[in-house]
Design a protein around this motif. Structure first.
Motif, mmCIF file in Angstrom:
data_model
loop_
_atom_site.group_PDB
_atom_site.id
_atom_site.type_symbol
_atom_site.label_atom_id
_atom_site.label_comp_id
_atom_site.label_asym_id
_atom_site.label_seq_id
_atom_site.Cartn_x
_atom_site.Cartn_y
_atom_site.Cartn_z
ATOM 1 N N ASP A 140 -21.322 -24.892 10.035
ATOM 2 C CA ASP A 140 -21.982 -24.348 8.845
ATOM 3 C C ASP A 140 -21.029 -23.557 7.949
ATOM 4 O OD1 ASP A 140 -24.395 -25.416 9.641
ATOM 5 O OD2 ASP A 140 -25.125 -23.545 10.536
ATOM 6 N N TYR A 141 -19.918 -23.113 8.498
ATOM 7 C CA TYR A 141 -18.989 -22.280 7.731
ATOM 8 C C TYR A 141 -17.748 -23.042 7.284
ATOM 9 C CZ TYR A 141 -22.056 -18.628 9.279
ATOM 10 O OH TYR A 141 -23.168 -17.871 9.503
ATOM 11 N N ALA A 142 -17.741 -24.351 7.424
ATOM 12 C CA ALA A 142 -16.606 -25.149 6.941
ATOM 13 C C ALA A 142 -16.478 -24.941 5.440
ATOM 14 C CB ALA A 142 -16.827 -26.614 7.268
ATOM 15 N N SER A 143 -15.255 -24.757 4.964
ATOM 16 C CA SER A 143 -15.038 -24.447 3.556
ATOM 17 C C SER A 143 -13.776 -25.146 3.056
ATOM 18 C CB SER A 143 -14.891 -22.935 3.391
ATOM 19 O OG SER A 143 -14.493 -22.604 2.086
ATOM 20 N N PRO A 144 -13.807 -25.710 1.842
ATOM 21 C CA PRO A 144 -12.619 -26.354 1.300
ATOM 22 C C PRO A 144 -11.583 -25.357 0.791
ATOM 23 C CG PRO A 144 -14.344 -26.374 -0.342
ATOM 24 C CD PRO A 144 -14.936 -25.776 0.907
ATOM 25 N N GLY A 145 -11.950 -24.095 0.726
ATOM 26 C CA GLY A 145 -11.042 -23.108 0.143
ATOM 27 C C GLY A 145 -11.141 -21.769 0.816
ATOM 28 N N TYR A 146 -11.194 -20.732 0.009
ATOM 29 C CA TYR A 146 -11.208 -19.361 0.507
ATOM 30 C C TYR A 146 -12.508 -19.053 1.237
ATOM 31 C CZ TYR A 146 -11.430 -14.306 0.615
ATOM 32 O OH TYR A 146 -11.554 -13.017 1.032
ATOM 33 N N LEU A 147 -12.402 -18.425 2.380
ATOM 34 C CA LEU A 147 -13.553 -17.964 3.148
ATOM 35 C C LEU A 147 -13.224 -16.556 3.617
ATOM 36 C CD1 LEU A 147 -16.289 -18.838 4.464
ATOM 37 C CD2 LEU A 147 -14.964 -19.405 6.483
ATOM 38 N N PRO A 148 -13.987 -15.554 3.190
ATOM 39 C CA PRO A 148 -13.669 -14.192 3.608
ATOM 40 C C PRO A 148 -13.830 -14.043 5.122
ATOM 41 C CG PRO A 148 -15.795 -14.250 2.519
ATOM 42 C CD PRO A 148 -15.206 -15.620 2.390
ATOM 43 N N PRO A 149 -13.113 -13.106 5.717
ATOM 44 C CA PRO A 149 -13.216 -12.927 7.164
ATOM 45 C C PRO A 149 -14.598 -12.432 7.566
ATOM 46 C CG PRO A 149 -11.872 -11.195 6.200
ATOM 47 C CD PRO A 149 -12.189 -12.153 5.099
ATOM 48 N N CYS A 150 -15.021 -12.830 8.745
ATOM 49 C CA CYS A 150 -16.260 -12.295 9.309
ATOM 50 C C CYS A 150 -15.872 -11.424 10.494
ATOM 51 C CB CYS A 150 -17.207 -13.418 9.726
ATOM 52 S SG CYS A 150 -16.545 -14.488 11.001
ATOM 53 N N SER A 151 -16.783 -10.606 10.955
ATOM 54 C CA SER A 151 -16.414 -9.615 11.968
ATOM 55 C C SER A 151 -16.037 -10.245 13.298
ATOM 56 C CB SER A 151 -17.552 -8.629 12.177
ATOM 57 O OG SER A 151 -18.604 -9.225 12.901
ATOM 58 N N GLY A 152 -16.783 -11.217 13.776
ATOM 59 C CA GLY A 152 -16.485 -11.777 15.094
ATOM 60 C C GLY A 152 -16.622 -10.737 16.195
ATOM 61 N N GLY A 153 -17.244 -9.619 15.886
ATOM 62 C CA GLY A 153 -17.373 -8.531 16.844
ATOM 63 C C GLY A 153 -16.381 -7.429 16.536
ATOM 64 N N ARG A 154 -16.464 -6.351 17.257
ATOM 65 C CA ARG A 154 -15.588 -5.203 16.999
ATOM 66 C C ARG A 154 -14.196 -5.410 17.592
ATOM 67 N NH1 ARG A 154 -17.879 -1.013 14.613
ATOM 68 N NH2 ARG A 154 -20.133 -0.881 14.615
ATOM 69 N N GLY A 155 -13.246 -4.613 17.080
ATOM 70 C CA GLY A 155 -11.888 -4.637 17.620
ATOM 71 C C GLY A 155 -10.992 -5.687 16.982
ATOM 72 N N ASN A 156 -11.356 -6.184 15.797
ATOM 73 C CA ASN A 156 -10.553 -7.204 15.137
ATOM 74 C C ASN A 156 -9.752 -6.608 13.991
ATOM 75 O OD1 ASN A 156 -11.419 -9.780 16.449
ATOM 76 N ND2 ASN A 156 -13.395 -8.984 15.831
ATOM 77 N N ARG A 157 -8.552 -7.097 13.824
ATOM 78 C CA ARG A 157 -7.669 -6.720 12.714
ATOM 79 C C ARG A 157 -7.505 -7.952 11.846
ATOM 80 N NH1 ARG A 157 -1.710 -6.898 13.500
ATOM 81 N NH2 ARG A 157 -0.883 -6.453 11.442
ATOM 82 N N TYR A 158 -7.582 -7.784 10.524
ATOM 83 C CA TYR A 158 -7.487 -8.915 9.606
ATOM 84 C C TYR A 158 -6.234 -8.795 8.759
ATOM 85 C CZ TYR A 158 -12.236 -9.577 11.067
ATOM 86 O OH TYR A 158 -13.347 -9.777 11.837
ATOM 87 N N THR A 159 -5.471 -9.893 8.691
ATOM 88 C CA THR A 159 -4.252 -9.930 7.904
ATOM 89 C C THR A 159 -4.226 -11.203 7.062
ATOM 90 O OG1 THR A 159 -2.978 -11.083 9.609
ATOM 91 C CG2 THR A 159 -2.942 -8.678 9.681
ATOM 92 N N VAL A 160 -3.391 -11.186 6.041
ATOM 93 C CA VAL A 160 -3.180 -12.374 5.217
ATOM 94 C C VAL A 160 -1.692 -12.557 4.972
ATOM 95 C CG1 VAL A 160 -5.408 -12.259 4.046
ATOM 96 C CG2 VAL A 160 -3.448 -11.099 3.047
ATOM 97 N N ASP A 161 -1.299 -13.790 4.711
ATOM 98 C CA ASP A 161 0.042 -14.096 4.229
ATOM 99 C C ASP A 161 -0.103 -14.405 2.746
ATOM 100 O OD1 ASP A 161 0.938 -13.892 6.846
ATOM 101 O OD2 ASP A 161 1.032 -16.048 7.165
ATOM 102 N N ILE A 162 0.736 -13.800 1.925
ATOM 103 C CA ILE A 162 0.671 -13.989 0.479
ATOM 104 C C ILE A 162 1.985 -14.602 0.013
ATOM 105 C CG2 ILE A 162 0.430 -12.849 -1.756
ATOM 106 C CD1 ILE A 162 -1.047 -10.589 -0.217
#
Length: 63
Positions: free
Chosen positions: A20-42
């Protein structure tokens, strides 16, 4: 969940989500539960696709 981004911005690789979350482009991060760190490469690229500058593992938040 969109490939429509502001002028001059483009998606290099589609989101890695599936189902249901397949996306052809940008998809913001979801929590996936606590204790997650989110990073990006620019990357700044020129019209031919040559990488002009790059930042890796830029923190965008924690949950």
């Amino acid at each position: 969940m969109t490939a429509k981004l502001p002028g001059g911005v483009r998606v290099i690789k589609p989101a890695r989500s599936t189902g249901d979350y397949a996306s052809p482009g940008y998809l913001p991060p979801c929590s996936g539960g606590r204790g997650n760190r989110y990073t990006v490469d620019i990357r700044a690229v020129d019209a031919s696709g040559k990488v002009l500058s790059e930042l890796k593992n830029v923190d965008i938040g924690k949950y």
